[in-house]
Structures are given as C-alpha cells and as structure tokens.
Design an enzyme around this catalytic site. Structure first.
Site, short mmCIF file in Angstrom:
data_model
loop_
_atom_site.label_atom_id
_atom_site.label_comp_id
_atom_site.label_asym_id
_atom_site.label_seq_id
_atom_site.Cartn_x
_atom_site.Cartn_y
_atom_site.Cartn_z
N HIS A 62 -47.97 100.90 -59.38
CA HIS A 62 -48.85 102.06 -59.53
C HIS A 62 -49.92 102.08 -58.45
CE1 HIS A 62 -47.77 102.47 -64.10
NE2 HIS A 62 -46.77 102.76 -63.28
N SER B 70 -43.51 106.75 -62.16
CA SER B 70 -44.95 106.55 -62.18
C SER B 70 -45.53 106.27 -60.80
CB SER B 70 -45.30 105.40 -63.13
OG SER B 70 -44.84 105.66 -64.43
#
Length: 222
Positions: A175, A124
């Site tokens: 992230h 991610s």
C-alpha cells in the site's frame, strides 16, 4: 448507466476485468479464492518465485486484478467505482489508466523487494495510488472542489494505513508503494483542467524518480 460507461470507460473496464478474473477463480477453483496456490496461479505476486524465474516479471502488474476472498473483492470493487470515476474525470481515460497501472506496479515492486516470501494480490496498491494522486492535485491545484476532495482522501489514506497496521494478511508495504507511485504519477501526468500545475522540470524529476525507484528495487531484488 450507459452514459456513465461512455463517460468513464476505463473505470468500468477495470471493474469488468477484475470481476471476470474473480469469477473465473470461483468457477475453475470451485470457490477457493483464498489459498496461496490459487492466488499465485491466477497472477498473484510471490517474490521468491519471481527471483527464481525473472521472466515472470508480468506479475508486477497482474496482482491488481486478483483478489483474495469475497470481502477483499467487494471492498476494492466499490473503491474502484468511487475513486475511479473521479480520477477519470480529472486525468482523462488514458492517463487515469496509466496512473492506476503505474501505482499498482510500484506497489507490487515494493512488495517484491520487502516481502518476497508473501503471496500478495489485490487492487489496493493501485487504489492507494489513486487516493494519493487525488490528494496531490487537491493540494497543488486551484479547483476548490478538488481541494476539498483532496483533504478527504488524505484522511482516508491516514485512516486506512493505521487500520492496515493492525490487520493481519494485509500488505502494508504494498500500500505504501502504491502511495509513492501515485504521488509521483500525479506530478508527471497532467490533469485535463490544469495541465501546467507542475513545471516541466518537476514533471521530469518525478518521472525519473519513479523509474529509478522501481528499476532500482527490481534490480536489487532480482
């Protein structure tokens, strides 16, 4: 399929490596793909251990190939397949690979710095970086298709970040780090069609900022 692989070799290589690692965990750990010891053993990030043993610096990269459970794995594999092919067409194979890896490294560096007590893994960080990079070239570029795609990816980023805030066991800071890495890499890595989208000074500044941020956090964390 063979033609797709030839056109986007890096995307399919990333899919292959990520799948092989996940299947290896399935085989050698009898399906245990969620426990912290297993994730760490196969390359996950654990900041406190990296502080104890800085020679484990390679863990800034390897977590992007390790996944925690089937849902995590399948979601990221799908995302890599979709955004990877687009990004590889925009930047070319080697620059796309660099973009993917640099985004992941920045995301894992931020994870190390802010949440060293967490065992983290997943593509991610890299995926968010590629989302951000596509948004950048869509915003600053002249290609109407990329402008439309850039707006779509901006919406995807916002929705996912909001979702992350209310989802346990998700590395929100990782992230965000991936986003920052992708934003900066999009400036200093030229695209195939618009190599002069950014002036040399801006490219150099973005590269310098990436290096200073990543090395600075690493120095302070270790």
């Amino acid at each position: 399929m063979i033609n797709e692989i030839k056109r986007q070799p890096v995307t399919f290589s990333l899919l292959l490596v990520t799948t092989v690692v996940f299947m290896a965990i399935q085989i050698f750990r009898f399906g245990d793909t969620t426990s912290s010891p297993t994730i760490f053993e196969f390359g996950g990030m654990y900041g406190h251990y990296l502080k104890y043993d800085p020679s484990q610096i390679w863990r800034l990269l390897t977590p992007v190939f390790v996944h925690i459970g089937w849902q995590h794995f399948l979601f990221n594999i799908f995302a890599i397949y979709i955004v990877g092919q687009l990004a590889e067409q925009i930047w070319g194979s080697w620059r796309f690979l660099l973009l993917y890896l640099l985004s992941g490294v920045m995301g894992n560096t931020v994870t190390l710095f802010f949440t060293p007590d967490v065992v983290a893994a997943g593509a991610s960080t890299s995926i968010f970086g590629v989302f951000a990079a596509v948004s950048v070239v869509g915003y600053f570029g002249r290609n109407p298709y990329l402008k439309q795609m850039g707006q779509s990816y901006q919406a995807i980023i916002v929705v996912n970040l909001i979702f992350n805030l209310f989802t346990p066991n998700v590395s929100f800071v990782g992230h965000l780090g991936g986003l920052v890495g992708g934003l900066l890499a999009a400036v200093f890595l030229p695209t195939i069609s618009e190599k002069h989208m950014f002036k040399k000074e801006k490219r150099f500044l973005a590269l310098a900022l990436y290096v200073v941020l990543s090395l600075g956090m690493l120095f302070l964390a270790l």
